[in-house]
Each structure stands twice: as C-alpha cells, then as structure tokens.
Design a protein around this motif. Structure first.
Motif, PDB file in Angstrom:
ATOM      1  N   MET A  88       0.858  -1.307  -0.154  1.00 12.37           N
ATOM      2  CA  MET A  88       0.145   0.014  -0.074  1.00 12.37           C
ATOM      3  C   MET A  88       0.944   1.229   0.013  1.00 12.37           C
ATOM      4  O   MET A  88       1.833   1.314   0.688  1.00 12.37           O
ATOM      5  CB  MET A  88      -1.130   0.019   1.410  1.00 12.37           C
ATOM      6  N   LYS A  89       0.324   2.183  -0.824  1.00 14.29           N
ATOM      7  CA  LYS A  89       1.097   3.468  -0.852  1.00 14.29           C
ATOM      8  C   LYS A  89       2.357   3.450  -1.330  1.00 14.29           C
ATOM      9  O   LYS A  89       3.354   4.336  -1.080  1.00 14.29           O
ATOM     10  CB  LYS A  89       1.268   4.260   0.416  1.00 14.29           C
ATOM     11  N   ARG A  90       2.626   2.615  -2.478  1.00 16.63           N
ATOM     12  CA  ARG A  90       3.686   2.206  -3.159  1.00 16.63           C
ATOM     13  C   ARG A  90       3.467   2.985  -4.451  1.00 16.63           C
ATOM     14  O   ARG A  90       4.669   3.225  -5.208  1.00 16.63           O
ATOM     15  CB  ARG A  90       4.106   0.802  -3.333  1.00 16.63           C
ATOM     16  N   GLY A  91       2.537   3.710  -4.967  1.00 15.16           N
ATOM     17  CA  GLY A  91       2.495   4.297  -6.205  1.00 15.16           C
ATOM     18  C   GLY A  91       1.814   3.567  -7.529  1.00 15.16           C
ATOM     19  O   GLY A  91       1.932   3.720  -8.634  1.00 15.16           O
ATOM     20  N   GLY A 316       0.535  -5.887  -2.251  1.00 16.05           N
ATOM     21  CA  GLY A 316       1.675  -6.886  -1.662  1.00 16.05           C
ATOM     22  C   GLY A 316       1.190  -7.185  -0.154  1.00 16.05           C
ATOM     23  O   GLY A 316       0.369  -6.526   0.224  1.00 16.05           O
ATOM     24  N   THR A 317       1.875  -8.092   0.362  1.00 13.67           N
ATOM     25  CA  THR A 317       1.786  -8.358   1.792  1.00 13.67           C
ATOM     26  C   THR A 317       2.226  -7.339   2.503  1.00 13.67           C
ATOM     27  O   THR A 317       3.057  -6.575   2.361  1.00 13.67           O
ATOM     28  CB  THR A 317       2.499  -9.817   2.077  1.00 13.67           C
ATOM     29  N   ARG A 318       1.722  -7.522   3.976  1.00 14.52           N
ATOM     30  CA  ARG A 318       2.382  -6.606   4.936  1.00 14.52           C
ATOM     31  C   ARG A 318       3.781  -6.536   5.273  1.00 14.52           C
ATOM     32  O   ARG A 318       4.357  -5.398   5.029  1.00 14.52           O
ATOM     33  CB  ARG A 318       1.532  -7.017   6.294  1.00 14.52           C
ATOM     34  N   LYS A 319       4.279  -7.694   4.841  1.00 15.82           N
ATOM     35  CA  LYS A 319       5.784  -8.202   5.091  1.00 15.82           C
ATOM     36  C   LYS A 319       6.706  -7.230   3.919  1.00 15.82           C
ATOM     37  O   LYS A 319       7.804  -6.891   3.931  1.00 15.82           O
ATOM     38  CB  LYS A 319       6.471  -9.242   4.953  1.00 15.82           C
ATOM     39  N   SER A 320       5.873  -7.196   2.650  1.00 20.66           N
ATOM     40  CA  SER A 320       6.550  -6.671   1.443  1.00 20.66           C
ATOM     41  C   SER A 320       6.710  -5.090   1.566  1.00 20.66           C
ATOM     42  O   SER A 320       7.850  -4.389   0.980  1.00 20.66           O
ATOM     43  CB  SER A 320       5.583  -6.681   0.294  1.00 20.66           C
TER      44      SER A 320
END
Length: 404
Positions: A88-91, A316-320
């Motif tokens: 999230m919030k990666r564009g 993506g996953t939270r870990k990503s």
C-alpha cells in the motif's frame, strides 16, 4: 452454422435421389469450402496460417514503455493481462495512470477504470501528469542520473574532467551531501549511452538533482492549453469510468464497455483497472481467495475476448512494505494471480529511495519469455505528477535458495 450444414446435406441427398449428380457434387464442394473456413482446427504448417500468424503477432505488439524500462518489460500485446505488484502507498495508481497515458501517446484507445477514486480525483491525476504542474508554486528538485565513479572521484576519463573536477564524497565521509543549487558539482553521464566499446560498462547508475522553480500552480488555463496540444497530437484517446469502492464486478465492467462501444463507437485497445483486488466477484458465494482467483481469471478472459491489453495492480503482503526487493511470495491473499497474468512487475522502494525519488522495477513473472534478476532504476517526481522521468538498468546479485 449447424443449420447451414444440415441444409447442405439435405440438398446433396435430394439432388442425388433425383439423379442430378453434377448439382450434388457442386453443392458438396461448396459445403466443404465453407466447412474448412469455419473449422476450429488449425494446421500449424499451412503457409497461409504461418504468414497470418507473424503478421498478426507484430500487429498485436501495441505498447511499449519508454527507455530502459521498456527494454525490461518489452512490448506489451493484445490479449495480455499485465499486473503491477506493490504494498500500500507504493504508487500503484500512479503507474497505472502512467501506462494509460503512455498508451494514448502511442495512439491507442484507452479506458481507465477506477474502483477507489472519484471522477475529479482521476481527472486531476491526468491533468497534473500532462502539465507537470504542482498544486502550489515553489521550488522543486528533479532527480537526474549520475555515475558512482563521478561522485567519488574514481573516474579518470578526461571527458569527465572537462566539466567536473569535484566529488560528492571526501576521504572521511561516505554520506552524500544535501543538494544545494549553489554547488559547483555537476553530474556526469558521458559513458551511459556512448556507443564506443571503450566506455561500455563504465557507467554505474546513481542520482543527483537539478532544481526548478514553478511560479504557477495547476489551473484551468494550464489544463485547457495542454488539452488542446494533447488532442491535436494524439486525438480523443482516453475515457474514464469511476465506480464507488467495492461496488463493481467484471460483469459491470463488461456491460459498461459494451455501452461505450454502442454509444460512442469507442473500442479500447488498452483497459486500465485500478485495481483488480477490489473488484467484487460475480458469484458472491465464493470465499475470499477463490473470489480473487475468479476475478483474475475473468480479467485474463476479458483481455482475450476483447483482444485488448488489460493492465491492473495487486496489493503486496504486509511484509513486503519492509522488503528491499519483493518476490513472488509477496503476492497477497492468493499467489494464483501469477498463474493468470502474462507479466507481473514489482515496485521496489526503500524509505530512503522514496525520499530520493527513486523506484526500482523488477520482473516477478512472465509467461512468454525468461527474465533475469535485473532491475531498472526509475526516477520520479510525484509532486509534479511524474512517476517516470528517466530509467536505467541496475544489476543485482542473484539470490540463491534460502536467501532473503
């Protein structure tokens, strides 16, 4: 087709019973010709099929991203489902819109379907991207490429010393200084695209900055001016369709695409969907993972049925969020998404890289070609609506089994 076949068979039998064998043979020959044309069977060694295949294959390669990013991704084709993967919030939305605008600039009809933003927000993203103007006037930095060997002074080429004999690093520091427009240091990219083999491999990508002063903010006059230029050069290539969040299914999208074709004669070459994971399944009885699998299968079917390129994104996953480089295992909820896409690309970025206006893009999956563990560094300026300014390959160490 079935009725025509039955009529022809009955006709052949009637002529034969009346003794009119010439007419029966003629009707039979005509039927065989028609049956051959509509048969679903393919002879892969038929010359006509081979010629048509290569001609169609070239025509289906409809879109390419610019620069080294285009070299990494290659041509994108009709019938493909392509995905961007990022936390999230990666564009992801920036990149989906960038794909749509780049496609329109290649004179392709583009539909942008938004599942989480309203019409005003969607339109403003397009206007800001086309004008590269901010919400408020001020001073802004643009990232530009520079060479590592230029920054630490290890380059001994005379071409560098012609315009820069300064370094960013001294013997007692490895921390890059903060940019200041008063600095006399100049970036160097002499070796970057020089065809001379002496300079091959000497350019090691890093970044530096230039400053620009934007005296005006985005307004209606700037939008109207850029709109006129865009329409003159590329035509009316973009349509938007926003939906309220978590309200649309693939059936809704298909229905609206049919309506667009019927009312405007607008048939999209590229369909941008922001983004697939928040579509709702047509069958609401499906549990979450099965629903996602159904949605991604449906999008691939849409691409093939409509003979268009479909581009979407996945969370993506939270870990990503904390990973420097994402892998296939960072696909959230259902990894079977990777089985349905023709290509999936990762948006890699550390917090430091975000501040430096850098994104690294890698290939996570590709159905049609092998791919190396290469990445492309992309420069951006999101305050001015620009997810892509320039790009260059960076080469990463291959990961082996057991490595993070």
């Amino acid at each position: 087709e079935h009725l025509a076949r039955r009529v022809d068979e009955e006709g052949v039998e009637a002529f034969a019973l009346d003794g009119k064998m010439g007419e029966a043979n003629k009707l039979l020959r005509n039927f065989k010709t028609v049956a051959t044309d509509v048969s679903p069977w393919i002879n892969p060694f038929d010359d006509r099929f081979i010629y048509n295949l290569f001609d169609t294959r070239e025509q289906n390669q409809i879109m390419r991203m610019p620069g080294r990013l285009g070299d990494l991704m290659g041509p994108l084709e009709r019938g493909w489902l392509v995905g961007w993967l990022g936390p999230m919030k990666r564009g992801k939305t920036f990149w989906l819109f960038e794909c749509g605008i780049r496609a329109a600039m290649q004179r392709l009809n583009v539909v942008i379907i938004s599942l989480e933003m309203n019409a005003i927000t969607n339109a403003m993203r397009i206007y800001r991207r086309l004008t590269a103007m901010p919400d408020h006037p001020g001073e802004f930095l643009y990232p530009v490429f520079d060479c590592v060997n230029n920054q630490d002074g290890s380059c001994d080429l005379p071409e560098r010393r012609k315009f820069n004999d300064l370094t960013l690093f001294t013997d007692d520091t490895e921390v890059k200084p903060t940019f200041s427009p008063e600095m006399e240091y100049r970036p160097c990219t002499f070796c970057r695209k020089n065809p001379d083999q002496r300079f091959k491999g000497k350019f090691l990508a890093d970044t530096w900055y230039k400053q620009t002063v934007e005296e005006k903010s985005l307004d209606i006059n700037a939008v109207r001016k850029e709109k006129k230029r865009f329409l003159t050069q590329y035509g009316k290539r973009i349509r938007l369709r926003p939906y309220p969040a978590y309200s649309a299914s693939i059936d809704d999208l298909e229905s609206d695409l049919d309506t667009l074709e019927f009312t405007e004669g607008f048939i999209p070459d590229v369909v941008i969907i922001d983004y697939a994971d928040i579509l709702i399944p047509a069958d609401k009885r499906l549990i979450e993972r099965s629903a996602l699998d159904s949605i991604w299968k449906g999008l691939k079917g849409m691409a093939e049925k409509r003979n268009c390129l479909v581009i979407t994104a996945s969370q993506g996953t939270r870990k990503s969020i904390e990973r420097k480089d994402m892998s296939q295992m960072d696909t959230a909820e259902d990894i079977r998404k990777l089985a349905h896409v023709d290509a999936m690309y990762a948006l890699n970025q550390t917090p430091a890289e975000k501040r430096q206006m850098i994104m690294r893009i890698s290939t996570l999956a590709h159905r049609h070609k092998s791919f190396l563990d290469n990445q492309v560094m992309v420069l951006n300026q999101l305050e001015l609506g620009l997810p892509y300014i320039d790009s260059e390959f960076i080469y990463t160490k291959p990961k082996f089994k057991g490595e993070e």
